[in-house]
Design a protein around this motif. Structure first.
Motif, PDB file in Angstrom:
ATOM      1  N   UNK A 157       0.717  -1.222  -0.014  1.00 19.18           N
ATOM      2  CA  UNK A 157      -0.130   0.026  -0.090  1.00 19.18           C
ATOM      3  C   UNK A 157       0.831   1.303  -0.027  1.00 19.18           C
ATOM      4  N   UNK A 158       1.817   1.269   0.989  1.00 23.97           N
ATOM      5  CA  UNK A 158       2.936   2.483   0.870  1.00 23.97           C
ATOM      6  C   UNK A 158       3.506   2.396  -0.669  1.00 23.97           C
ATOM      7  N   UNK A 159       3.728   1.454  -1.008  1.00 22.78           N
ATOM      8  CA  UNK A 159       4.396   1.675  -2.483  1.00 22.78           C
ATOM      9  C   UNK A 159       3.567   2.254  -3.560  1.00 22.78           C
ATOM     10  N   UNK A 160       2.274   1.656  -3.464  1.00 24.21           N
ATOM     11  CA  UNK A 160       1.150   2.612  -4.299  1.00 24.21           C
ATOM     12  C   UNK A 160       1.176   4.075  -4.073  1.00 24.21           C
ATOM     13  N   UNK A 161       1.157   4.278  -2.778  1.00 23.42           N
ATOM     14  CA  UNK A 161       1.288   5.852  -2.767  1.00 23.42           C
ATOM     15  C   UNK A 161       2.319   6.610  -3.242  1.00 23.42           C
ATOM     16  N   UNK A 162       3.576   5.992  -3.077  1.00 28.39           N
ATOM     17  CA  UNK A 162       4.763   6.623  -3.622  1.00 28.39           C
ATOM     18  C   UNK A 162       4.614   6.568  -5.305  1.00 28.39           C
ATOM     19  N   UNK A 163       4.110   5.686  -5.679  1.00 30.02           N
ATOM     20  CA  UNK A 163       3.864   5.758  -7.208  1.00 30.02           C
ATOM     21  C   UNK A 163       2.848   6.972  -7.570  1.00 30.02           C
ATOM     22  N   UNK A 243      -9.529  -0.070   2.737  1.00 26.58           N
ATOM     23  CA  UNK A 243     -10.559   0.139   3.451  1.00 26.58           C
ATOM     24  C   UNK A 243     -10.230   0.047   4.997  1.00 26.58           C
ATOM     25  N   UNK A 244      -9.328  -0.929   5.308  1.00 26.79           N
ATOM     26  CA  UNK A 244      -8.752  -1.333   6.683  1.00 26.79           C
ATOM     27  C   UNK A 244      -7.916  -0.161   7.351  1.00 26.79           C
ATOM     28  N   UNK A 245      -7.358   0.713   6.532  1.00 21.18           N
ATOM     29  CA  UNK A 245      -6.737   2.021   6.869  1.00 21.18           C
ATOM     30  C   UNK A 245      -7.589   3.119   7.404  1.00 21.18           C
ATOM     31  N   UNK A 246      -8.996   2.742   6.973  1.00 23.83           N
ATOM     32  CA  UNK A 246      -9.969   3.633   7.411  1.00 23.83           C
ATOM     33  C   UNK A 246     -10.568   3.668   8.816  1.00 23.83           C
ATOM     34  N   UNK A 250      -9.398   9.926  11.761  1.00 18.90           N
ATOM     35  CA  UNK A 250      -9.061  11.531  12.147  1.00 18.90           C
ATOM     36  C   UNK A 250      -8.305  12.340  11.307  1.00 18.90           C
ATOM     37  N   UNK A 251      -7.648  11.353  10.385  1.00 15.58           N
ATOM     38  CA  UNK A 251      -6.943  12.279   9.472  1.00 15.58           C
ATOM     39  C   UNK A 251      -7.714  12.838   8.206  1.00 15.58           C
ATOM     40  N   UNK A 252      -9.037  12.370   8.254  1.00 14.77           N
ATOM     41  CA  UNK A 252      -9.769  12.819   7.007  1.00 14.77           C
ATOM     42  C   UNK A 252     -10.372  14.515   7.003  1.00 14.77           C
ATOM     43  N   UNK A 253     -10.499  15.011   8.190  1.00 13.63           N
ATOM     44  CA  UNK A 253     -10.708  16.224   8.042  1.00 13.63           C
ATOM     45  C   UNK A 253      -9.334  17.014   7.367  1.00 13.63           C
ATOM     46  N   UNK A 254      -8.382  16.735   7.897  1.00 13.09           N
ATOM     47  CA  UNK A 254      -7.291  17.332   6.929  1.00 13.09           C
ATOM     48  C   UNK A 254      -7.053  16.967   5.723  1.00 13.09           C
ATOM     49  N   UNK A 255      -7.697  15.584   5.016  1.00 11.33           N
ATOM     50  CA  UNK A 255      -7.871  15.388   3.849  1.00 11.33           C
ATOM     51  C   UNK A 255      -8.800  16.454   2.774  1.00 11.33           C
ATOM     52  N   UNK A 256      -9.865  16.594   3.699  1.00 10.67           N
ATOM     53  CA  UNK A 256     -11.006  17.458   3.101  1.00 10.67           C
ATOM     54  C   UNK A 256     -10.266  19.007   2.721  1.00 10.67           C
ATOM     55  N   UNK A 257      -9.924  19.121   3.627  1.00 10.40           N
ATOM     56  CA  UNK A 257      -9.288  20.787   3.814  1.00 10.40           C
ATOM     57  C   UNK A 257      -8.175  20.602   2.536  1.00 10.40           C
ATOM     58  N   UNK A 258      -7.544  19.874   2.588  1.00  7.75           N
ATOM     59  CA  UNK A 258      -6.359  19.783   1.617  1.00  7.75           C
ATOM     60  C   UNK A 258      -6.845  19.749   0.004  1.00  7.75           C
ATOM     61  N   UNK A 259      -7.884  18.720  -0.058  1.00  2.00           N
ATOM     62  CA  UNK A 259      -8.693  18.679  -1.119  1.00  2.00           C
ATOM     63  C   UNK A 259      -9.298  19.772  -1.755  1.00  2.00           C
ATOM     64  N   UNK A 260     -10.053  20.638  -0.852  1.00  2.00           N
ATOM     65  CA  UNK A 260     -10.445  21.842  -1.140  1.00  2.00           C
ATOM     66  C   UNK A 260      -9.534  22.831  -1.588  1.00  2.00           C
ATOM     67  N   UNK A 285      -0.442  11.748   3.670  1.00  2.00           N
ATOM     68  CA  UNK A 285      -1.035  10.562   3.617  1.00  2.00           C
ATOM     69  C   UNK A 285      -0.164   9.502   3.974  1.00  2.00           C
ATOM     70  N   UNK A 286       1.168   9.551   3.163  1.00  2.00           N
ATOM     71  CA  UNK A 286       1.864   8.278   3.217  1.00  2.00           C
ATOM     72  C   UNK A 286       2.327   8.538   4.589  1.00  2.00           C
ATOM     73  N   UNK A 287       2.923   9.261   5.414  1.00  2.00           N
ATOM     74  CA  UNK A 287       3.230   9.355   6.655  1.00  2.00           C
ATOM     75  C   UNK A 287       2.239   9.048   7.660  1.00  2.00           C
ATOM     76  N   UNK A 288       0.942   9.362   7.199  1.00  2.00           N
ATOM     77  CA  UNK A 288      -0.199   8.706   8.386  1.00  2.00           C
ATOM     78  C   UNK A 288      -0.115   7.303   8.183  1.00  2.00           C
ATOM     79  N   UNK A 289      -0.287   6.719   7.002  1.00  2.00           N
ATOM     80  CA  UNK A 289      -0.201   5.290   6.799  1.00  2.00           C
ATOM     81  C   UNK A 289       0.726   4.593   7.627  1.00  2.00           C
TER      82      UNK A 289
END
Length: 298
Positions: A157-163, A243-246, A250-260, A285-289
């Motif tokens: 999964x981490x490799x996929x994020x690096x890609x 799915x499992x990482x979800x 807690x990290x999704x608030x920051x995700x949404x703000x970054x997306x916006x 995201x990579x660091x959080x994972x």
């Protein structure tokens, strides 16, 4: 149970997440593309929603939203008698977890799933349909099924994020990059929905699909089929570990703000800054994972 009965609820959730107003046109092909389904189950589902008064069918024009959807789709589906897909979703996640734990073989028969998870014939077909549509099982020639090669370890999964870290920001810098105002508005509505409570109430697959739609929409703006095909392939195979990482939301608030923030920069034509922010977002995201690796290994 009709194998497609979970599709009406998914359509209602899409309508609610994007804040579509009463009267909005609901083209079957658009819904099929967004839900990664063929048009046949989508047309069937629209017919069911027409019977329930949620959408209205107009001759030679198609379907239009007839009733506002503000309640969670799962709750509304239950009220309308459209919640049959709920039990299938529960089994779906059990199968996913068992596969990640190595408790299911690479190849399997329908009888194995039916007996192991105590399914009816219709439930079994609904389950196989969903897993096949999402790309993690495929029919074997002749008899039986097999799991597709998947990301099944935390490192993969981490490799996929690096890609993705290498690919997605570059897509924003492609010559002629263009993302339409309609796509930006749709993505923004999905992020605001999560910030206004969806982070707590949405299911894991709803949150995953929202993230997939956002990142694929950004890459599709490049018009480069190599970028687009690669990101779609990565998203298909990372679904189970995602799915499992979800379990840690807690990290999704920051995700949404970054997306916006990324959407706002693209709206202003500041693609270089948007690419930089997207790179920062994926790095975070990579660091959080890495921090929640204990969940991925659970």
């Amino acid at each position: 149970m009709n194998a497609e009965m979970s599709v009406p609820a998914r359509i209602m959730e899409l309508i609610r997440a994007e804040g579509l107003p009463v009267g909005a046109h609901l083209p079957a092909q658009m819904l099929a593309d967004r839900l990664r389904l063929s048009r046949s189950p989508v047309n069937q589902a629209l017919g069911v929603l027409h019977e329930k008064g949620i959408v209205q069918r107009e001759p030679n024009r198609g379907y239009f939203l007839a009733s506002a959807i503000s309640a969670p789709a799962a709750e509304l589906a239950q009220q309308l008698g459209l919640d049959e897909g709920g039990s299938i979703s529960a089994v779906y996640f059990r199968v996913a977890e068992d596969r990640l734990q190595g408790e299911l073989p690479d190849a399997f028969s329908e009888t194995l799933l039916k007996q192991r998870y105590e399914l009816t014939a219709a439930q079994l077909q609904a389950l196989l349909h969903r897993m096949h549509q999402e790309g993690w099982v495929q029919k074997k020639p002749g008899y039986g099924w097999e799991f597709s090669p998947m990301l099944t370890t935390p490192e993969s999964l981490l490799q996929s994020y690096r890609l993705r870290l290498a690919l997605e920001p570059a897509a924003l810098m492609e010559p002629g990059y263009h993302i339409t105002p309609e796509v930006i508005a749709r993505c923004r509505a999905a992020e605001l929905h999560l910030l206004h409570g969806g982070i707590k109430t949405d299911t894991a697959d709803q949150i995953h699909d929202r993230g997939v739609r956002f990142h694929e929409a950004l890459v599709e703006g490049s018009g480069n089929p190599f970028f687009i095909d690669t990101i779609k392939r990565v998203n298909r195979v990372r679904r189970l570990l995602s799915y499992r990482s979800m379990q840690d939301r807690k990290r999704y608030k920051q995700h949404c703000e970054q997306h916006l923030a990324i959407l706002e920069l693209l709206e202003q034509g500041r693609n270089e800054e948007a690419a930089g922010m997207l790179r920062e977002h994926l790095s975070d995201t990579l660091k959080n994972l890495k921090k929640i690796s204990r969940i991925l290994k659970a």
